[in-house]
Design an enzyme around this catalytic site. Structure first.
Site: not given
Length: 290
Positions: A54, A153
């Site tokens: 991620r 993120k």
């Protein structure tokens, strides 16, 4: 305050009290960078490959080249955990754009920087986890994917911080953000689940939620334990009428919600929450040898 914290900065390990970055780092100046939060138990990082994947995807979306491979990052994490006095703790893996001149142009940054922090993190007290937290629906809205996709993120958490400030002013522990259409996105630092008519529901990432790794763990554990579960678009009405509600995240783990905007949940801690919390603890033990 940071006596047990250790840092890995571009290959060097040091106590947090000795850690330094340049004031010209664009991660500090402009929030230009990405990060991951990872738990470690018994000296082992939990589901690190998923977090590193991620991290890479967030960086790719920002055209930010991570200067280390996934294997090299994993080795750095292992070295930092070994140097930490903690057997259980929390890691923050940060990749910044690096040092550049004043001004937002990222082309002035020649070398991205990698920072890893190992410390403790407790988002709620044991008493709050036992009885459930109270939440409000914030007036602050989650940004839409065409502005800043929630799956990135990034180091810029002002959107969530503003919502958390609303929770502070209201005297509650958490705030829930809606998207521009008034549908539920997530909490300030966690994904949200409700139970309605025996089905576990959570908003899809396309509604403004982070594609949480703990969120995915919970969906998989629900299926493994015979709990009907699916993604669904939710509104405040659905939250107010939920049988139970809980939050999930690497930092949060699983936290039950007992009240939203003064409406009490029918169950808290709920039956599904308790079942899934136990299943999640078992998963951690199986994968980290606890």
């Amino acid at each position: 305050m940071f006596d047990q914290a250790r840092c890995w900065i571009d290959g060097s390990i040091m106590p947090a009290s000795e850690a330094k970055i340049s004031v010209f780092d664009h991660g500090f100046l402009y929030g230009d960078g990405v990060f991951e939060g990872v738990r470690f138990y018994n000296g082992k990082a939990f589901r690190l490959p998923l977090h590193l994947k991620r991290l890479q995807r967030s960086a790719q979306a920002l055209q930010l080249a991570i200067p280390l491979s996934a294997d090299e990052l994993a080795q750095a994490v292992a070295e930092l955990i070994a140097a930490s006095p903690l057997s259980d703790g929390y890691l923050r893996i940060i990749v910044t754009r690096g040092v550049g001149v004043l001004g937002i142009n990222p082309t002035t940054c020649q070398q991205p920087s990698v920072i890893i922090i190992a410390d403790q993190l407790q988002m709620v007290s044991d008493a709050q986890r036992a009885q459930g937290v109270r939440a409000i629906i914030a007036s602050t809205r989650r940004l839409t994917p065409d502005r800043l996709d929630s799956r990135i993120k990034s180091l810029n958490y002002l959107n969530a911080i503003l919502a958390r400030m609303e929770a502070n002013y209201a005297g509650v522990e958490e705030a829930i953000l809606l998207n521009d259409r008034g549908c539920v996105a997530e909490g300030t630092a966690d994904n949200l689940f409700i139970v309605s008519d025996g089905v576990l529901l959570t908003p899809p990432a396309t509604e403004g939620a982070l594609a949480g790794i703990t969120r995915q763990n919970v969906l998989e554990l629900a299926v493994a334990n015979g709990i009907p579960a699916r993604e669904a678009i939710l509104t405040p009405y659905d939250l107010y009428n939920a049988d139970e509600c809980f939050l999930t995240g690497t930092g949060a783990k699983l936290i039950p919600v007992r009240e939203i905007d003064g409406r009490k949940m029918a169950e808290c801690p709920g039956t599904y929450y308790q079942q899934l919390t136990q299943a999640f603890s078992t998963l951690i033990q199986q994968e980290t040898g606890g």
